[in-house]
Motif scaffolding. Structure first.
Motif, PDB file in Angstrom:
ATOM      1  N   ARG A   1       1.022   3.120  -0.276  1.00  0.00           N
ATOM      2  CA  ARG A   1       1.267   4.130  -1.320  1.00  0.00           C
ATOM      3  C   ARG A   1       2.109   5.310  -0.838  1.00  0.00           C
ATOM      4  O   ARG A   1       2.485   6.168  -1.628  1.00  0.00           O
ATOM      5  CB  ARG A   1      -0.058   4.656  -1.873  1.00  0.00           C
ATOM      6  CG  ARG A   1      -0.933   5.367  -0.860  1.00  0.00           C
ATOM      7  CD  ARG A   1      -2.186   5.982  -1.506  1.00  0.00           C
ATOM      8  NE  ARG A   1      -3.042   4.981  -2.115  1.00  0.00           N
ATOM      9  CZ  ARG A   1      -4.235   5.253  -2.654  1.00  0.00           C
ATOM     10  NH1 ARG A   1      -4.694   6.492  -2.617  1.00  0.00           N
ATOM     11  NH2 ARG A   1      -4.963   4.313  -3.196  1.00  0.00           N
ATOM     12  N   PHE A   2       2.429   5.349   0.462  1.00  0.00           N
ATOM     13  CA  PHE A   2       3.160   6.490   1.010  1.00  0.00           C
ATOM     14  C   PHE A   2       4.659   6.235   1.131  1.00  0.00           C
ATOM     15  O   PHE A   2       5.471   7.132   0.945  1.00  0.00           O
ATOM     16  CB  PHE A   2       2.574   6.872   2.371  1.00  0.00           C
ATOM     17  CG  PHE A   2       1.102   7.133   2.309  1.00  0.00           C
ATOM     18  CD1 PHE A   2       0.621   8.354   1.870  1.00  0.00           C
ATOM     19  CD2 PHE A   2       0.184   6.147   2.652  1.00  0.00           C
ATOM     20  CE1 PHE A   2      -0.734   8.599   1.779  1.00  0.00           C
ATOM     21  CE2 PHE A   2      -1.174   6.377   2.564  1.00  0.00           C
ATOM     22  CZ  PHE A   2      -1.642   7.601   2.129  1.00  0.00           C
ATOM     23  N   ASP A   3       5.032   5.010   1.451  1.00  0.00           N
ATOM     24  CA  ASP A   3       6.439   4.610   1.508  1.00  0.00           C
ATOM     25  C   ASP A   3       6.534   3.147   1.110  1.00  0.00           C
ATOM     26  O   ASP A   3       6.750   2.265   1.940  1.00  0.00           O
ATOM     27  CB  ASP A   3       6.997   4.827   2.929  1.00  0.00           C
ATOM     28  CG  ASP A   3       8.471   4.441   3.042  1.00  0.00           C
ATOM     29  OD1 ASP A   3       9.159   4.376   2.007  1.00  0.00           O
ATOM     30  OD2 ASP A   3       8.931   4.197   4.183  1.00  0.00           O
ATOM     31  N   PRO A   4       6.363   2.879  -0.191  1.00  0.00           N
ATOM     32  CA  PRO A   4       6.367   1.484  -0.660  1.00  0.00           C
ATOM     33  C   PRO A   4       7.666   0.770  -0.279  1.00  0.00           C
ATOM     34  O   PRO A   4       8.758   1.277  -0.505  1.00  0.00           O
ATOM     35  CB  PRO A   4       6.251   1.637  -2.183  1.00  0.00           C
ATOM     36  CG  PRO A   4       5.632   2.975  -2.392  1.00  0.00           C
ATOM     37  CD  PRO A   4       6.162   3.840  -1.283  1.00  0.00           C
ATOM     38  N   GLY A   5       7.526  -0.401   0.317  1.00  0.00           N
ATOM     39  CA  GLY A   5       8.696  -1.152   0.734  1.00  0.00           C
ATOM     40  C   GLY A   5       9.236  -0.760   2.092  1.00  0.00           C
ATOM     41  O   GLY A   5      10.171  -1.378   2.600  1.00  0.00           O
TER      42      GLY A   5
ATOM     43  N   SER B   1       1.110  -7.880   5.516  1.00  0.00           N
ATOM     44  CA  SER B   1       1.586  -7.550   4.161  1.00  0.00           C
ATOM     45  C   SER B   1       0.885  -6.322   3.592  1.00  0.00           C
ATOM     46  O   SER B   1       1.419  -5.641   2.718  1.00  0.00           O
ATOM     47  CB  SER B   1       1.370  -8.747   3.224  1.00  0.00           C
ATOM     48  OG  SER B   1      -0.006  -9.101   3.172  1.00  0.00           O
ATOM     49  N   LEU B   2      -0.312  -6.011   4.108  1.00  0.00           N
ATOM     50  CA  LEU B   2      -1.052  -4.832   3.659  1.00  0.00           C
ATOM     51  C   LEU B   2      -0.224  -3.558   3.792  1.00  0.00           C
ATOM     52  O   LEU B   2      -0.335  -2.639   2.974  1.00  0.00           O
ATOM     53  CB  LEU B   2      -2.335  -4.698   4.497  1.00  0.00           C
ATOM     54  CG  LEU B   2      -3.129  -3.389   4.360  1.00  0.00           C
ATOM     55  CD1 LEU B   2      -3.796  -3.329   2.998  1.00  0.00           C
ATOM     56  CD2 LEU B   2      -4.179  -3.282   5.465  1.00  0.00           C
ATOM     57  N   PHE B   3       0.649  -3.516   4.818  1.00  0.00           N
ATOM     58  CA  PHE B   3       1.385  -2.293   5.110  1.00  0.00           C
ATOM     59  C   PHE B   3       2.738  -2.224   4.404  1.00  0.00           C
ATOM     60  O   PHE B   3       3.348  -1.161   4.350  1.00  0.00           O
ATOM     61  CB  PHE B   3       1.592  -2.152   6.620  1.00  0.00           C
ATOM     62  CG  PHE B   3       0.298  -2.085   7.377  1.00  0.00           C
ATOM     63  CD1 PHE B   3      -0.420  -0.902   7.441  1.00  0.00           C
ATOM     64  CD2 PHE B   3      -0.225  -3.209   7.993  1.00  0.00           C
ATOM     65  CE1 PHE B   3      -1.627  -0.832   8.118  1.00  0.00           C
ATOM     66  CE2 PHE B   3      -1.436  -3.156   8.675  1.00  0.00           C
ATOM     67  CZ  PHE B   3      -2.134  -1.963   8.732  1.00  0.00           C
ATOM     68  N   LEU B   4       3.189  -3.338   3.873  1.00  0.00           N
ATOM     69  CA  LEU B   4       4.511  -3.355   3.244  1.00  0.00           C
ATOM     70  C   LEU B   4       4.531  -2.559   1.938  1.00  0.00           C
ATOM     71  O   LEU B   4       5.493  -1.868   1.638  1.00  0.00           O
ATOM     72  CB  LEU B   4       4.959  -4.794   2.994  1.00  0.00           C
ATOM     73  CG  LEU B   4       5.173  -5.637   4.256  1.00  0.00           C
ATOM     74  CD1 LEU B   4       5.491  -7.087   3.876  1.00  0.00           C
ATOM     75  CD2 LEU B   4       6.294  -5.062   5.107  1.00  0.00           C
TER      76      LEU B   4
END
Length: 360
Positions: A124-128, A118-121
């Motif tokens: 700040r660079f491509d949220p979602g 979930s850390l990567f979901l």
């Protein structure tokens, strides 16, 4: 090679082998082998994964490598360079999205996204993750060869910018990363300049520091150069990415990784699909394949970079020594700093700094 058009076969009893991906079926025919062109950092893939993918899906993979994110972003700006998938480091992703250089992700074709931590979901660079999918992550630190540098002698960037003592002692045996954004970020850490300060005063301080360091360096190197050089002792010290140092360490146990006392940047590299990709369906297939726990584990065991997949899915598949290695999975006590998205204006400033430092 001319790309042939992909065929879908919906007839029951088709001879082709079908593999379920989400709610649709991928079918390949032996008569028409398609091509997937990938552009990624050097020394950043287990070659067996490419062979396995080719065999499983009857696809020819053309896999090219680069040393610096600048090269990858330049390809994107020129239309993608004929590639169907480009691995792009985090700070360049927002610009790629803003400029329309990459395609939106079709999440129906990438059901293995459910395996991501979930850390990567919500990064700040491509949220979602609407345009990109994490490939691997790591930290930027310092590799040392303890045949030439004592353990504890290098604690951080203080030594890499020490033009009075350390650098003269190891002249021509120290390197910085070819990716100049990393060099600038290291200078900022050493000088105590905030990451978001791009004022004229800050830029001049960075240029002055890097100019004073330049003549002591062996050069600005990518992984394909500094990994073997560290292992052989041709380099004593290198600003480096974490997994690369572990790769060098696998060749020579005297190589060690130092998390700089000033702080270590944590970064994410993303898989993206250029807007002009001729095989976006194959690119999605590759992305989904890389998020399979067995495939991801096979890659981690080879490249020594953490997968964005949840750690519990990798246990029993990834060597426990890798999962517990602080150079690969940093300890909670490490001073980690998240990088920030950069604008086109900042990219221009970084290029100006690079030119000013490297010119004779």
């Amino acid at each position: 090679m001319k790309l042939t058009r992909r065929h879908f076969i919906y007839l029951a009893g088709a001879v082709a082998v079908a593999t379920a991906i989400g709610g649709y079926y991928w079918l390949s025919t032996r008569s028409e082998k398609r091509t997937l062109k990938i552009y990624n950092y050097s020394s950043y893939i287990n070659p067996d994964i490419i062979k396995d993918f080719e065999a499983k899906y009857n696809v020819k993979v053309i896999y090219d490598e680069y040393e610096s994110a600048d090269e990858a972003f330049a390809k994107l700006q020129l239309g993608g360079g004929g590639y169907d998938l480009i691995v792009l480091t985090d700070q360049y992703v927002p610009q790629a999205v803003k400029k329309g250089l990459i395609q939106p992700l079709n999440k129906e074709k990438t059901p293995n996204l459910r395996n991501l931590d979930s850390l990567f979901l919500e990064n700040r660079f491509d949220p979602g993750l609407n345009y990109s999918v994490p490939y691997a992550w790591g930290t930027t630190g310092i590799g040392i060869n303890t045949d030439y540098v004592e353990e504890g002698e290098v604690s951080g960037y203080e030594q890499l910018f020490d033009t009075k003592g350390f650098l003269p002692k190891h002249k021509g045996k120290v390197s910085m990363l070819e990716e100049f954004l990393e060099v600038v970020n290291a200078a900022k850490l050493y000088l105590g300049i905030p990451l978001d300060d791009w004022s004229d005063q800050a830029v001049q301080k960075i240029i002055d520091l890097l100019r004073s360091q330049r003549d002591f360096l062996a050069g600005y190197y990518g992984a394909s150069v500094y990994i073997p050089a560290l292992a052989k002792g041709d380099l004593h010290v290198a600003q480096a990415w974490s997994g690369d140092v572990v790769q060098a360490q696998s060749e020579n146990q005297k190589v060690k990784y130092v998390l700089p006392k000033e702080g270590a940047y944590i970064w994410i590299d993303f898989m993206t699909i250029p807007k002009n990709s001729q095989a976006p369906d194959l690119a999605h297939l590759w992305i989904n394949y890389m998020l399979d726990p067995e495939v991801a584990a096979k890659n981690v065991n080879y490249i020594y970079y953490p997968s964005p997949i949840r750690k519990e899915l990798l246990r029993g598949l990834v060597d426990e020594q890798i999962l517990s290695n602080p150079a690969i999975y940093p300890p909670e006590t490490a001073k980690l700093i998240q990088t920030m998205p950069i604008s086109e204006e900042i990219l221009s400033i970084i290029e100006q700094i690079s030119t000013a430092v490297k010119k004779v």
